[in-house]
Design a protein around this motif. Structure first.
Motif, PDB file in Angstrom:
ATOM      1  N   ASP A  12       0.960  -1.316   0.041  1.00 35.04           N
ATOM      2  CA  ASP A  12       0.022   0.019  -0.061  1.00 35.04           C
ATOM      3  C   ASP A  12       0.550   1.060  -0.136  1.00 35.04           C
ATOM      4  N   SER A  13       2.092   1.224   0.503  1.00 39.50           N
ATOM      5  CA  SER A  13       2.799   2.276   0.367  1.00 39.50           C
ATOM      6  C   SER A  13       4.276   1.968   0.540  1.00 39.50           C
ATOM      7  N   PRO A  14       5.141   2.803   0.264  1.00 36.49           N
ATOM      8  CA  PRO A  14       6.712   2.635   0.338  1.00 36.49           C
ATOM      9  C   PRO A  14       7.016   2.167   1.657  1.00 36.49           C
ATOM     10  N   GLU A  15       6.593   2.615   2.708  1.00 39.72           N
ATOM     11  CA  GLU A  15       6.961   2.462   4.048  1.00 39.72           C
ATOM     12  C   GLU A  15       6.614   0.904   4.280  1.00 39.72           C
ATOM     13  N   ASP A  16       5.471   0.614   3.826  1.00 42.41           N
ATOM     14  CA  ASP A  16       4.946  -1.013   4.112  1.00 42.41           C
ATOM     15  C   ASP A  16       6.116  -1.861   3.367  1.00 42.41           C
ATOM     16  N   ALA A  17       6.296  -1.416   2.229  1.00 45.02           N
ATOM     17  CA  ALA A  17       7.424  -2.369   1.497  1.00 45.02           C
ATOM     18  C   ALA A  17       8.654  -2.279   2.208  1.00 45.02           C
TER      19      ALA A  17
END
Length: 86
Positions: A12-17
């Motif tokens: 969902d987001s770069p942070e989650d990745a």
């Protein structure tokens, strides 16, 4: 029959990745794989995609590797969801 493929997980987001990648490496670096191996590219700073390159000696080994990756991704996804609710 040997199998080589590339799969991508989109979060969902770069942070989650980044969370997935940071969680994934310690867990899977020690995982003994005899008939398959994989490589993972770290996500780019603004990307929510993680790419895996999988090489397996046979379909059973390929399936086992894919299942392991998907199960771990599911655990991380659920953990991210739970912590975001707190």
């Amino acid at each position: 029959m040997k199998i080589s493929t590339q799969i991508s997980f989109q979060f969902d987001s770069p942070e989650d990745a980044q969370i997935f990648y940071a969680s994934f490496l310690p867990e899977f670096n020690d995982m003994p794989l005899k008939r398959s191996h994989w490589q993972v590219n770290p996500p780019k700073s603004e990307s929510s995609v993680i790419q895996f390159h999988i090489h397996a000696e046979d379909a059973t080994a390929f399936r086992a590797t894919i299942n392991s990756l998907i199960q771990f991704a599911h655990i991380v996804e659920k953990t991210i969801h739970l912590t975001s609710e707190l």
